[in-house]
Scaffold this active site. Structure first.
Site, PDB file in Angstrom:
ATOM      1  N   CYS A  12       2.675  -1.469  -2.304  1.00 47.17           N
ATOM      2  CA  CYS A  12       3.947  -1.057  -2.573  1.00 47.17           C
ATOM      3  C   CYS A  12       3.962  -1.850  -3.824  1.00 47.17           C
ATOM      4  CB  CYS A  12       5.324  -0.871  -2.413  1.00 47.17           C
ATOM      5  SG  CYS A  12       5.437  -2.760  -1.494  1.00 47.17           S
ATOM      6  N   GLU A  15      13.692   0.100   0.235  1.00 47.99           N
ATOM      7  CA  GLU A  15      12.529  -0.724  -0.645  1.00 47.99           C
ATOM      8  C   GLU A  15      11.283   0.676  -1.084  1.00 47.99           C
ATOM      9  OE1 GLU A  15      12.203  -3.904  -1.524  1.00 47.99           O
ATOM     10  OE2 GLU A  15      13.657  -4.228  -0.252  1.00 47.99           O
ATOM     11  N   LEU A  16      11.109   1.241  -2.066  1.00 43.31           N
ATOM     12  CA  LEU A  16      10.447   2.051  -2.190  1.00 43.31           C
ATOM     13  C   LEU A  16       8.906   2.035  -3.250  1.00 43.31           C
ATOM     14  CD1 LEU A  16      13.517   4.361  -3.131  1.00 43.31           C
ATOM     15  CD2 LEU A  16      12.407   4.024  -1.100  1.00 43.31           C
ATOM     16  N   GLU A  33       3.292   6.799  -8.312  1.00 46.51           N
ATOM     17  CA  GLU A  33       2.720   5.164  -7.654  1.00 46.51           C
ATOM     18  C   GLU A  33       1.477   5.595  -7.120  1.00 46.51           C
ATOM     19  OE1 GLU A  33       5.158   4.742  -3.569  1.00 46.51           O
ATOM     20  OE2 GLU A  33       3.579   2.958  -3.612  1.00 46.51           O
ATOM     21  N   GLY A  59      10.053   2.954   2.245  1.00 48.68           N
ATOM     22  CA  GLY A  59       8.957   3.865   2.386  1.00 48.68           C
ATOM     23  C   GLY A  59       8.478   4.606   0.651  1.00 48.68           C
ATOM     24  N   SER A  60       8.315   5.634   0.675  1.00 44.89           N
ATOM     25  CA  SER A  60       8.343   6.883  -0.898  1.00 44.89           C
ATOM     26  C   SER A  60       9.718   6.800  -0.903  1.00 44.89           C
ATOM     27  CB  SER A  60       7.570   7.872  -0.571  1.00 44.89           C
ATOM     28  OG  SER A  60       8.498   8.255   0.865  1.00 44.89           O
TER      29      SER A  60
HETATM   30  N1  LIG Z   1       9.271  -1.642  -1.646  1.00 45.33           N
HETATM   31  C1  LIG Z   1       9.010  -1.502  -0.513  1.00 45.33           C
HETATM   32  O1  LIG Z   1       9.188  -3.049   0.483  1.00 45.33           O
HETATM   33  C2  LIG Z   1       7.298  -0.666   0.145  1.00 45.33           C
HETATM   34  C3  LIG Z   1       6.925  -1.496   1.419  1.00 45.33           C
HETATM   35  C4  LIG Z   1       6.094  -0.365   1.698  1.00 45.33           C
HETATM   36  C5  LIG Z   1       5.957   0.912   2.057  1.00 45.33           C
HETATM   37  N2  LIG Z   1       6.910   1.222   0.716  1.00 45.33           N
HETATM   38  C6  LIG Z   1       6.824   2.569   0.240  1.00 45.33           C
HETATM   39  O2  LIG Z   1       6.480   3.658   0.652  1.00 45.33           O
HETATM   40  C7  LIG Z   1       5.153   4.795   0.875  1.00 45.33           C
HETATM   41  C8  LIG Z   1       4.050   4.156   2.036  1.00 45.33           C
HETATM   42  O3  LIG Z   1       5.129   4.369   3.024  1.00 45.33           O
HETATM   43  P1  LIG Z   1       4.983   6.188   4.266  1.00 45.33           P
HETATM   44  O4  LIG Z   1       3.475   7.146   3.719  1.00 45.33           O
HETATM   45  O5  LIG Z   1       4.688   6.256   5.524  1.00 45.33           O
HETATM   46  O6  LIG Z   1       6.232   6.641   3.355  1.00 45.33           O
HETATM   47  P2  LIG Z   1       7.209   7.900   3.874  1.00 45.33           P
HETATM   48  O7  LIG Z   1       8.094   7.398   3.088  1.00 45.33           O
HETATM   49  O8  LIG Z   1       6.271   8.649   3.671  1.00 45.33           O
HETATM   50  O9  LIG Z   1       8.017   7.586   5.560  1.00 45.33           O
HETATM   51  C9  LIG Z   1       8.731   6.348   5.903  1.00 45.33           C
HETATM   52  C10 LIG Z   1       9.172   6.697   7.076  1.00 45.33           C
HETATM   53  O10 LIG Z   1      10.494   7.415   6.668  1.00 45.33           O
HETATM   54  C11 LIG Z   1       9.693   8.276   8.289  1.00 45.33           C
HETATM   55  N3  LIG Z   1      10.614   9.806   7.200  1.00 45.33           N
HETATM   56  C12 LIG Z   1      10.111  10.834   6.576  1.00 45.33           C
HETATM   57  N4  LIG Z   1      10.751  11.821   5.883  1.00 45.33           N
HETATM   58  C13 LIG Z   1      12.557  10.767   6.521  1.00 45.33           C
HETATM   59  C14 LIG Z   1      13.384  11.865   5.965  1.00 45.33           C
HETATM   60  N5  LIG Z   1      13.583  12.937   5.523  1.00 45.33           N
HETATM   61  N6  LIG Z   1      14.782  11.408   6.369  1.00 45.33           N
HETATM   62  C15 LIG Z   1      14.542   9.770   7.153  1.00 45.33           C
HETATM   63  N7  LIG Z   1      13.844   8.903   7.037  1.00 45.33           N
HETATM   64  C16 LIG Z   1      12.689  10.477   6.824  1.00 45.33           C
HETATM   65  C17 LIG Z   1       8.878   8.464   8.046  1.00 45.33           C
HETATM   66  O11 LIG Z   1       8.402   9.248   8.946  1.00 45.33           O
HETATM   67  C18 LIG Z   1       8.190   7.136   8.286  1.00 45.33           C
HETATM   68  O12 LIG Z   1       8.707   6.195   9.273  1.00 45.33           O
HETATM   69  C19 LIG Z   1       4.866   4.091   0.059  1.00 45.33           C
HETATM   70  O13 LIG Z   1       5.562   4.901  -1.349  1.00 45.33           O
HETATM   71  C20 LIG Z   1       5.554   2.612  -0.452  1.00 45.33           C
HETATM   72  O14 LIG Z   1       5.193   1.672  -2.085  1.00 45.33           O
HETATM   73  C21 LIG Z   1       7.681   0.338  -0.046  1.00 45.33           C
HETATM   74  O1  LIG Z   2       3.648  -2.849   0.923  1.00 44.18           O
HETATM   75  C1  LIG Z   2       4.250  -3.086   0.312  1.00 44.18           C
HETATM   76  C2  LIG Z   2       4.378  -4.609   0.823  1.00 44.18           C
HETATM   77  O2  LIG Z   2       7.162  -5.018   1.110  1.00 44.18           O
HETATM   78  C3  LIG Z   2       4.060  -5.352   0.748  1.00 44.18           C
HETATM   79  S1  LIG Z   2       4.348  -6.443   1.359  1.00 44.18           S
HETATM   80  O3  LIG Z   2       3.189  -6.678   4.009  1.00 44.18           O
HETATM   81  O4  LIG Z   2       6.071  -6.809   1.918  1.00 44.18           O
HETATM   82  O5  LIG Z   2       2.645  -8.303   1.185  1.00 44.18           O
END
Ligand SMILES: NC(=O)c1ccc[n+]([C@@H]2O[C@H](COP(=O)([O-])OP(=O)(O)OC[C@H]3O[C@@H](n4cnc5c(N)ncnc54)[C@H](O)[C@@H]3O)[C@@H](O)[C@H]2O)c1
Ligand SMILES: O=C[C@H](O)CS(=O)(=O)O
Length: 480
Positions: A281, A247-248, A375, A227-228
């Site tokens: 991401c 994984e951010l 991002e 996530g973020s």
């Molecule tokens: N590096 C990677 O592999 C990868 C892959 C996909 C997405 N991302 C990142 O994810 C982000 C987008 O996804 P999103 O908007 O769903 O992310 P987000 O961080 O808002 O939410 C991700 C998850 O975390 C939960 N969450 C929220 N607050 C929390 C807390 N305080 N403690 C624990 N869990 C909590 C949410 O409910 C959700 O299930 C982008 O920043 C993107 O780059 C990274």
């Molecule tokens: O959003 C980020 C993901 O890691 C991309 S992928 O699903 O792994 O291609």
């Protein structure tokens, strides 16, 4: 109404519920019963007890069979999964199907890995007085793994946690993103159809608050989060002694040197920047182009971008659908406007209609602008000229993030030199930063994360080492 699945039982009544809506047209996709505090505790207890009573002793061949059977079932139901992803995430149907195919592969990789978790023999006699001793290292499961996942690849990125956790013999509490819980629900059901015993995979429906509680619960042994950055940072702070994989985000650079095939790079980077409206991401966010080919690249790139099909994600020909919400599209549009106020130019795009933001190419940008430094996670890409190899390495590395990069050149020496100097978890040569296979190590440096996924590597992170030593015979002086 659908809901959490705890110890194999679905809880689909609750005083709190929420609707999941299609971000393109606002139509209701499903109603979700949200987990109560009591259900939260029951899910953790179920995962904890099932680990100790069932999962810890489940043989590898049985874990492998369940994962393989689940893959077979997913193959049979692939179209249903793709339809759900298209509706809940607004992902164009062509790309939703692609996600399902990758998810099936992840299950198959995990099934294979389950049979290859081995240990090692330590050469004990390498130490003075060590002869006559045998040292073994076993890789044992951690216990209860919390899988907390984002909206953008709701199926595949969830499986990148759940499948390796099961392959390694753990139990799981799965907290999917609140915007995309419908595919998560179908996935949990599928695992049970595939033979997974009750209590091994517990699904909890709800907001980030549930995630927060998992992070501090003392019966949870590992947090695997995608996530973020802000949420990742808060998890890192509160997780204490738990193991953590994060994984951010990223603002991935792609570098085009003047000897590369411009036409090929152009076509790849249209997909690289705009697939799933840039909500990937590793989406190409910064494209650095060597000055002598800058004008030609920009012209071709604008043309190819303007040819993209925009609209309903249900349509076969749609390349660009909605962003995850109107609010997110407004936020992204604001970032464009802020950049323009500070001197940036829109080469194409820039318009928003509800949750749909047109694919946008920016030029004349500065490194401090949000569309470069943060991002962007939207269909916005910046094209930036550079002079020398040293300059572009500095530009690309000038970021708090470091997930994946792409480098385009025909010069092999330069390709490897640049790959070595980029501060990234992964670098692709003659491929876009956005490309990922599910079997290579994947994860970030700097603030893009901690740990690696990619099934084999994720399995490593789902186990810990246990040393067992044997004193075979008394052949030395115990006073030593
Ligand atoms: N590096 C990677 O592999 C990868 C892959 C996909 C997405 N991302 C990142 O994810 C982000 C987008 O996804 P999103 O908007 O769903 O992310 P987000 O961080 O808002 O939410 C991700 C998850 O975390 C939960 N969450 C929220 N607050 C929390 C807390 N305080 N403690 C624990 N869990 C909590 C949410 O409910 C959700 O299930 C982008 O920043 C993107 O780059 C990274
Ligand atoms: O959003 C980020 C993901 O890691 C991309 S992928 O699903 O792994 O291609």
């Amino acid at each position: 109404m659908i809901g959490s699945i705890i110890n194999g039982k679905e809880i689909n009544t609750s005083k709190d519920s929420m609707n999941v809506v299609n971000p393109y047209n606002g139509e209701k996709v499903e109603e979700i019963a949200l987990a109560s505090d009591d259900e939260f505790e029951r899910a953790v207890t179920s995962a904890f007890d099932t680990f100790h009573h069932t999962m810890k002793d489940m043989p590898a061949h049985q874990r492998a069979d369940i994962l393989r059977k689940t893959a077979d079932l997913m193959e049979e139901q692939a179209d249903d999964f793709a339809e759900i992803i298209m509706k809940e995430a607004g992902k164009p149907i062509f790309f939703s199907r692609g996600e399902v195919q990758r998810a099936i592969q992840v299950l198959r990789f995990a099934s294979e890995e389950a049979k290859h978790i081995s240990g090692e023999v330590v050469p004990m006699d390498a130490a003075i007085d060590g002869d006559g001793r045998l040292g073994l290292v076993k890789h044992i499961p951690l216990g209860v793994v919390a899988a907390i996942t984002p909206f953008n690849f709701p199926l595949n990125l969830s499986l990148h946690k759940i499948a390796p956790a099961i392959a390694a013999g753990n139990t799981v509490i799965f907290k999917p993103a609140e915007k995309t819980p419908v595919s998560a629900h179908k996935l949990a059901k599928l695992f049970h159809e595939g033979g997974l015993p009750d209590g091994v995979l517990n699904l909890l429906m709800g907001s980030g608050e549930i995630g927060e509680k998992l992070v501090t619960h003392d019966k949870v042994h590992k947090i695997s989060f995608t996530g973020s950055l802000p949420v990742g940072r808060s998890i890192r702070k509160s997780a204490g002694f738990k193991k953590v994989t994060l994984e951010l985000g990223s603002n991935s650079p792609n570098i085009i040197f003047d000897d590369s095939n411009i036409h090929e790079a152009t076509n790849m980077l249209v997909k690289g920047a705009f697939a799933f409206s840039g909500q990937v991401c590793i989406s190409a966010q910064r494209i650095y182009v060597q000055k002598s080919i800058y004008d030609q690249f920009l012209k071709e790139y604008i043309k190819a971008t303007e040819d993209l099909g925009i609209g309903d994600p249900a349509f076969e020909k749609t390349d660009i659908g909605p962003m995850i919400s109107v609010e997110e599209a407004k936020r992204a549009k604001q970032w464009i406007d802020d950049a323009v106020e500070n001197g940036a130019k829109i080469a194409t795009g820039g318009e928003r209609d509800g949750s749909v933001l047109k694919p946008t190419i920016m030029t004349d940008v500065e490194s401090h602008m949000k569309i470069i430094a943060d991002e962007v996670f939207a269909p916005i890409v910046s094209v930036i000229p550079f002079d020398t190899e040293d300059d572009v390495i500095d530009y690309a590395n000038d970021s708090v993030y470091g997930l994946q990069a792409g480098v385009f050149t025909k010069d092999v020496d330069r390709a490897f030199r640049v790959a070595d100097r980029l501060e990234m978890g992964g670098v692709w040569i003659n491929e876009i930063s956005t490309y990922r296979q599910d079997n290579h190590p994947y994860g970030g440096v700097k603030q893009s994360g901690i740990g690696r996924e990619g099934v084999k590597y994720a399995v490593d992170g789902m186990t810990e080492m246990k040393f067992i030593g044997v004193k075979l015979k008394d052949n030395h002086d115990d006073r030593a």
